[in-house]
Scaffold this motif. Structure first.
Motif, short mmCIF file in Angstrom:
data_model
loop_
_atom_site.label_atom_id
_atom_site.label_comp_id
_atom_site.label_asym_id
_atom_site.label_seq_id
_atom_site.Cartn_x
_atom_site.Cartn_y
_atom_site.Cartn_z
N PRO A 1 -11.98 5.12 -8.53
CA PRO A 1 -10.51 5.04 -8.64
C PRO A 1 -9.76 5.50 -7.38
CG PRO A 1 -11.44 5.97 -10.64
CD PRO A 1 -12.55 5.90 -9.64
N GLY A 2 -10.33 6.41 -6.63
CA GLY A 2 -9.66 6.88 -5.41
C GLY A 2 -10.39 6.46 -4.16
N LEU A 3 -10.88 5.23 -4.15
CA LEU A 3 -11.71 4.77 -3.05
C LEU A 3 -10.95 4.77 -1.72
CD1 LEU A 3 -14.65 3.93 -2.88
CD2 LEU A 3 -13.94 1.55 -3.05
N ILE A 4 -9.66 4.42 -1.75
CA ILE A 4 -8.84 4.42 -0.55
C ILE A 4 -7.58 5.22 -0.82
CG2 ILE A 4 -7.52 3.03 1.09
CD1 ILE A 4 -9.41 0.73 0.60
N ALA A 5 -7.35 6.26 -0.02
CA ALA A 5 -6.12 7.04 -0.10
C ALA A 5 -5.09 6.40 0.81
CB ALA A 5 -6.37 8.49 0.31
N PRO A 6 -3.94 5.95 0.28
CA PRO A 6 -2.96 5.21 1.10
C PRO A 6 -2.51 5.99 2.33
CG PRO A 6 -2.42 5.02 -1.23
CD PRO A 6 -3.53 6.01 -1.14
N PHE A 7 -2.20 7.27 2.17
CA PHE A 7 -1.73 8.05 3.31
C PHE A 7 -2.80 8.12 4.40
CE2 PHE A 7 -1.56 12.19 5.47
CZ PHE A 7 -0.32 12.10 6.07
N THR A 8 -4.04 8.36 3.99
CA THR A 8 -5.14 8.44 4.96
C THR A 8 -5.34 7.10 5.65
OG1 THR A 8 -6.21 10.11 3.58
CG2 THR A 8 -7.56 9.03 5.24
N ILE B 1 0.83 -1.20 0.00
CA ILE B 1 0.00 0.00 0.00
C ILE B 1 0.86 1.25 0.00
CG2 ILE B 1 -1.67 1.32 1.36
CD1 ILE B 1 -2.85 -1.37 2.25
N ILE B 2 1.93 1.25 0.81
CA ILE B 2 2.84 2.40 0.85
C ILE B 2 3.53 2.59 -0.49
CG2 ILE B 2 4.95 3.30 1.91
CD1 ILE B 2 4.07 2.02 4.52
N PHE B 3 3.82 1.51 -1.20
CA PHE B 3 4.47 1.59 -2.50
C PHE B 3 3.65 2.43 -3.48
CE2 PHE B 3 5.15 0.02 -6.82
CZ PHE B 3 6.53 0.07 -6.92
N THR B 4 2.31 2.33 -3.39
CA THR B 4 1.45 3.08 -4.30
C THR B 4 1.48 4.59 -4.02
OG1 THR B 4 -0.51 2.82 -2.88
CG2 THR B 4 -0.07 1.10 -4.50
N MET B 5 2.00 5.00 -2.85
CA MET B 5 2.11 6.41 -2.55
C MET B 5 3.23 7.07 -3.34
SD MET B 5 1.62 6.23 1.61
CE MET B 5 2.06 7.96 1.80
N PHE B 6 4.20 6.29 -3.78
CA PHE B 6 5.37 6.84 -4.47
C PHE B 6 5.39 6.52 -5.96
CE2 PHE B 6 6.52 5.98 -0.05
CZ PHE B 6 7.00 7.21 0.35
N PHE B 7 4.69 5.46 -6.37
CA PHE B 7 4.72 5.05 -7.78
C PHE B 7 3.29 4.78 -8.25
CE2 PHE B 7 8.68 3.67 -5.81
CZ PHE B 7 9.64 4.23 -6.65
N SER B 8 2.99 5.26 -9.44
CA SER B 8 1.67 5.02 -10.04
C SER B 8 1.84 4.78 -11.53
CB SER B 8 0.74 6.21 -9.80
OG SER B 8 1.23 7.36 -10.46
#
Length: 297
Positions: free
Chosen positions: A150-157, A118-125
């Motif tokens: 598409p933005g159902l879950i925000a990783p940082f949140t 999940i954290i990986f998706t915060m830096f790469f898309s």
């Protein structure tokens, strides 16, 4: 304000004075543009065209707001934005909580791996084009759900909520399990009632994000009947699109009308004020929720 006991030193007093002056200047530079737009939206064309600092409208008129609310695209944008904000925020919060709660449990198998993914998706898309192709293949183009799913879950949140759940005492949940409660019952009856600060905080984040969003609507929505308020505002203020400007503006010799600049100012206020009215009701939870969720866990 001095952090030491007793009389503050000269250096501390100088720092406090500089701090107050700097924050006051920063607040003025932040608030004044909003006040200027508000004043222009209530002004007549003659008063709005006067140069200088505007802190209060000289000739108050509501013609701009009458013209804005008479435009059907404003109401269409409002309806679509309200749908997106209400439904989107509810789904965002629900799925964020459902994702964060199990990840807060140390006994979850491969918990660290799931968190790392999940954290990986915060830096790469994938980027703009792959996202567009994905939405197209899913059949979501020109659908309101393309603005929500598409933005159902925000990783940082989600990480913030996870850390908040990890800060809660585990003894309460263990006693509930002894009494026969399952994980869903514990989440809904015990965890969520004591997690109101973080739930209110992320609700505000998601709601503001949905209310202000316009770029995804520009990409995925082609039907004007489904466009959001932010995109309508952009077309009126930036593009000056005639399709979205069904307004009666000033003509030579007429005084009781408005100019395009006043229309733009009124449109900005109409799009901004509703979301600003939400913040005071959630403010008391905001600082507590974000501090606990970010520092503990």
């Amino acid at each position: 304000m001095s952090l030491t006991a007793g009389k503050p030193s000269a250096g501390e007093r100088i720092f406090d004075i500089f701090n107050v002056l700097f924050l006051t200047a920063f607040a003025v530079t932040t608030v004044y543009p909003f006040i200027n737009v508000l004043v222009v939206s209530f002004s007549t064309p003659a008063a709005a065209n006067v140069y200088g600092i505007k802190l209060w409208p000289k000739d108050i008129t509501l013609e701009a707001y009458r013209s804005v609310f008479a435009n059907e695209y404003i109401w269409i944008g409002y309806a679509n934005t309200l749908f997106r904000t209400v439904i989107g925020t509810f789904l965002n919060v629900a799925f964020t909580v459902l994702c964060a709660y199990p990840l807060a449990k140390k006994y979850l198998p491969n918990r660290d791996l799931y968190t790392l993914i999940i954290i990986f998706t915060m830096f790469f898309s994938g980027g703009l084009i792959p996202n567009y192709l994905l939405i197209k293949e899913l059949g979501l183009l020109n659908s309101r759900w393309s603005l929500i799913l598409p933005g159902l879950i925000a990783p940082f949140t989600m990480i913030i909520v996870r850390n908040y759940f990890m800060s809660l005492p585990s003894e309460v949940e263990e006693s509930a399990k002894i009494d026969g409660a399952n994980d869903i019952r514990i989440l809904t009856s015990i965890v969520l009632p004591v997690s109101l600060p973080i739930v209110a905080t992320i609700s505000l984040w998601y709601a503001v994000s949905h209310w202000n969003a316009w770029f995804d609507s520009l990409l995925y929505i082609t039907d004007p009947e489904k466009t959001v308020l932010g995109n309508v505002l952009r077309k009126i203020v930036i593009e000056g699109s005639s399709q979205f400007q069904n307004f009666e503006t000033a003509r030579p010799g007429e005084g009781n009308t408005v100019t395009p600049d006043i229309i733009k100012a009124a449109t900005i206020m109409v799009a901004t004020i509703p979301i600003l009215c939400v913040y005071p009701f959630i403010q008391k939870y905001f600082v507590k929720g974000i501090m606990i969720g970010s520092l503990k866990g």
